[in-house]
Design an enzyme around this catalytic site. Structure first.
Site, mmCIF file in Angstrom:
data_model
loop_
_atom_site.group_PDB
_atom_site.id
_atom_site.type_symbol
_atom_site.label_atom_id
_atom_site.label_comp_id
_atom_site.label_asym_id
_atom_site.label_seq_id
_atom_site.Cartn_x
_atom_site.Cartn_y
_atom_site.Cartn_z
ATOM 1 N N ASP A 79 0.900 -1.192 -0.050
ATOM 2 C CA ASP A 79 0.026 0.115 -0.133
ATOM 3 C C ASP A 79 0.895 1.083 -0.070
ATOM 4 O O ASP A 79 2.050 1.246 -0.382
ATOM 5 C CB ASP A 79 -0.763 -0.281 1.206
ATOM 6 N N ASP A 87 -6.387 4.727 -5.656
ATOM 7 C CA ASP A 87 -6.755 5.523 -4.470
ATOM 8 C C ASP A 87 -7.189 6.812 -4.737
ATOM 9 O O ASP A 87 -6.489 7.565 -5.781
ATOM 10 C CB ASP A 87 -5.829 5.259 -3.271
ATOM 11 N N ASP A 147 -12.594 2.119 4.998
ATOM 12 C CA ASP A 147 -11.995 2.126 5.745
ATOM 13 C C ASP A 147 -11.991 1.558 7.099
ATOM 14 O O ASP A 147 -11.122 1.251 8.070
ATOM 15 C CB ASP A 147 -10.800 3.340 6.034
HETATM 16 C C1 DGJ Z 1 -7.017 5.373 1.973
HETATM 17 C C2 DGJ Z 1 -7.318 3.906 1.883
HETATM 18 O O1 DGJ Z 1 -8.907 3.796 2.120
HETATM 19 C C3 DGJ Z 1 -6.630 2.994 2.672
HETATM 20 O O2 DGJ Z 1 -6.798 1.674 2.523
HETATM 21 C C4 DGJ Z 1 -5.046 3.325 2.218
HETATM 22 O O3 DGJ Z 1 -4.607 2.688 1.009
HETATM 23 C C5 DGJ Z 1 -4.958 4.812 2.560
HETATM 24 N N1 DGJ Z 1 -5.593 5.438 1.873
HETATM 25 C C6 DGJ Z 1 -3.357 5.104 2.148
HETATM 26 O O4 DGJ Z 1 -3.122 6.455 1.930
#
Ligand code: DGJ
Length: 748
Positions: A367, A479, A549
């Protein structure tokens, strides 16, 4: 099935397997009227009477009565602006002379097999055998504006795709200030309105309220749908439930600003409008130019909300998601975000991969934090070069190491963003969206890149392609961690600045299209600070989207219920994470976290190197169960049995295979209660004439053996489908809170 024109009545009949939609043309004036949408009608002759145009306030042409009164009550297919219909308009056009009136009337039509692509936009698709399209050309002669209203019906699904394409046939520029995708006027039948609202870590919670007089809308001005509202609206009759009653659904295939609105007028009729949010929208149509509005999917269900959900699931699985993965089991992935945040190196990742490999996990996803000098979220977005201080030996070596352990590899990008603290910003400060003379607002310490500009898209994609070509990478998480604000593009002329919101979305779509063209086998997962851009538009590019999240199993019940109201379980990114949960601090059993995540794409978001032996054993069992049940979860029909949101005690839903041969019942007892009987759950969707044998997933006891079958416990009980549906299935109470059970029914 398909589409028929009845010339004697000037009526269009649009049929899906169980629904009919009728449009009428009013003689002489050519007003296009909405006649009917609902349960199937084989013989629609005489249906035009439903428009009630000969009643007070009468048709202007027939008795020279008041045109305003007529237009203000006429059930129209696409409302004009400023000429007498005072309800919500569907279109507003500013002429070169500064006027804004529009009235579109029928000119011609065409019916053809198949469905054309919508230029630059994601849209549903189907072969000539699967889809039929009606294109009705309407015109406003005074403006030189032509609008083609498009309706596509699907042979195998109860859904209708609507959109509009505008053309400037005149000699002066026109400015579209509003261009909704669809308008539907319904006679009031005491409707409620369901929308999906939320916040970061609390996405898509169902909100049901009565439609009363006036306007009720949800919308976004964030440049994406956002966590807060959702481009979806359902209109159930007030008495409609999960399995009974009439429901209309409206789902917009678009990933930017939107408005979904229900309006009840003075005569108690209800107008639904859906499309791009008109505020801050303006599109210049130079002579000869055209504009395509995104598509909205209409569903009518006579079988309650469940019928509506299943129609959307089928449509989106078959006619929207294009990925080669759409009918495939996705690899069980482990993502390092909640395990390490920014604090990782190649050794840490390899340690996670090593441990994961032994537990049945199939892919490691690296990630945020692998590029530029990205040691925290203050910097480096836009600098998509591997940080070899962190990943010693480089990406290729790391990926080879992960592959050697038997895992595939995936990687995170945030392509639409730029950190003020980055090489890219130092070189191209004008690439950030900003209003000259105004410092743009930061969110998560970042600005938004103006991806409406070709050179910006090229630069980012070039960097991404170089990374993706440099190693064996099977998956990308795309993202987007902030909404748009301070709208201004250094490239657009003054009278085109109002186009930026939409041009941004088109630019982002084009980037996704090019990424997939370059890497056709890539598994793409979209994401936006969790689930702020979980919409049908993004599903066209990625078969799965990160839901939220918030990975807490109990919070996820509501998030996943709201999501599944429209989207198939195969699209819902769902992972097991560590406790206490990072979003709410709650402790839930590992077993429950697994069962809730098994209802989505399934994966892990924790440091497996620190798991207890019991939890490691649990992961082994969960990954085996994923392999046993994912075909059913991914392809089956979804039935909601009970909602924790309603009863505050427990949650239950079911997935049934298309041939009704098996079903999986997901049950979560959120709160334990003292001194209660067992619970009776009335199941749905089964073969009433069949007998089902009952098994349970065994997460705790002595597993019967290795592999998926070893994780299943035979209860040695069998019941008829009729009994399970009419009488119900008895579920014993469990001791404690947050307990879950997975029951598998197999037809004998
Ligand atoms: C937001 C995402 O929803 C998370 O899973 C992760 O990838 C973070 N951003 C990383 O900055």
């Amino acid at each position: 099935m398909g589409i028929t024109y009845l010339p004697e009545e000037r009526l269009f009949q649009l049929d899906t397997p169980h629904t009919t939609y009728c449009i009428g043309i009013v003689d002489q004036e050519g007003f296009l009227g909405h006649v009917y949408y609902g349960r199937k009608i084989d013989d629609v002759r005489g249906a035009s009477a439903l428009m009630r145009i000969y009643e007070n306030p009468m048709t202007p042409q027939v008795n020279s009565r008041d045109r305003l009164s007529f237009l203000d009550s006429f059930p129209t297919e696409y409302s004009g602006h400023g000429v007498g219909d005072y309800r919500e308009s569907s279109v507003r056009v500013r002429s070169a002379a500064g006027h804004s009136a529009v009235l579109l009337t029928y000119e011609s039509h065409e019916i053809y097999r198949g469905k054309e692509k919508l230029e630059g936009l994601p849209a549903t698709f189907g072969s000539q055998e699967e889809v039929t399209t009606l294109a009705v050309t309407c015109r406003d002669k005074a403006l030189g504006l032509r609008a083609v209203l498009l309706y596509s019906v699907f042979e195998d699904t109860d859904a209708i795709a609507r959109s509009v394409r505008f053309y400037n046939d005149g000699s002066q520029p026109l400015y579209l200030e509003k261009a909704m995708s669809a308008c539907l006027d319904l006679d009031n039948r005491d409707y409620d309105m369901i929308t999906l609202h939320g916040s970061w870590a609390r996405e898509r919670r169902m909100d049901r309220r009565r439609v009363s007089h006036g306007k009720h809308a949800v919308s976004s001005l964030r440049g994406e749908p956002g966590h807060q509202e959702h481009p979806f609206l359902a209109l159930p009759e007030r008495t409609a439930t999960q399995d009974r009653g009439d429901v209309y659904g409206f789902s917009l295939v678009y990933s930017g600003n939107f408005r979904m609105q229900a309006e009840m007028n003075q005569f108690d009729s209800v107008r639904i409008t859906a499309g791009i949010e008109p505020e801050d929208f303006s599109w210049k149509l130079a002579p000869g130019e055209s504009f395509q509005a995104p598509e909205v999917i209409l569903v009518y269900s006579g079988e309650g909300l469940g019928g509506m959900s299943r129609a959307y699931h089928d449509l989106y699985r078959k006619h929207l998601i294009r990925s080669p993965y759409r009918n495939k089991k996705r690899p069980i992935l482990i993502n390092n975000w909640e395990a390490t945040y920014f604090d990782f190196d190649e050794k840490k990742l390899l340690d996670i991969a090593r441990e994961a490999a032994g537990l049945g996990i199939e892919m490691l996803v690296m990630d945020d934090g692998w590029f530029g000098n990205r040691f925290d979220d203050n910097r480096a977005l836009g600098d998509w070069q591997v940080n070899e201080e962190k990943l010693k030996g480089g990406l290729k070596k790391l990926v080879e190491g992960v592959n050697a352990l038997g895992l595939e590899f995936g990687i995170w990008f945030e392509p639409e963003m730029i950190s003020p603290e980055s090489e890219l910003y130092r070189e191209h400060p004008d690439w950030a969206i900003a209003v000259p003379g105004r410092t743009p607002g930061l969110a998560r310490n970042q600005y938004v890149l103006d991806v409406s500009r070709r050179e910006v898209r090229d630069c980012i994609l070039e960097q991404m392609f170089a990374v993706l070509h440099s190693a064996n990478i099977q998956y990308v998480k795309w993202d987007m961690n902030r909404p748009l604000s301070d709208l201004g593009s250094a490239e657009l002329e003054a009278d085109r600045q109002g186009e930026l919101y939409h041009r941004y979305v088109l630019g982002m779509y084009e980037m996704q299209e090019r990424l997939l063209a370059e890497f056709p086998d890539l598994l793409l997962e979209n994401c936006s600070g969790g689930g702020a851009r979980f919409d049908p538009g993004m599903l066209y590019y990625s078969p799965q989207i990160w839901c939220s999240d918030d990975t807490d199993a109990i919070e996820r019940l509501a998030i996943q219920e709201g999501t599944a109201l429209v989207y198939p379980l195969s699209a819902m990114g769902a992972h097991v994470s560590v406790c206490p949960n990072h979003a709410v601090g709650r402790n839930t059993p590992f077993e429950t976290r697994g069962i809730v995540a098994l209802a989505g794409t399934f994966g892990y978001e924790l440091d497996v190197t620190g798991l207890s032996p019991e939890d490691r054993e649990m992961v082994r069992r969960q990954t085996a169960l994923y392999h046993k049940f994912n075909d059913l979860v991914r392809e089956g029909d979804y039935y909601r049995i009970a909602s924790y949101g309603d009863n505050h005690l427990y949650d239950c839903f079911q997935v049934v295979s298309k041939d009704k041969g098996e079903s999986l019942v997901f049950y979560v007892q959120v709160l334990g209660e003292p001194n209660r009987h067992s619970r009776i759950l009335r199941l749905q969707g089964l073969d009433a004439t069949a007998v089902y044998h009952v098994y349970e997933a065994d997460m705790q006891g002595q597993a019967a053996g290795d592999g998926p079958e070893g994780m299943i416990k035979d209860t040695e009980k069998s019941y008829s489908g009729q009994l399970l549906q009419n009488g119900g299935m008895v579920l014993e109470r469990m001791w404690g809170d947050f307990r879950a059970k997975l029951v598998w029914l197999k037809r004998q």
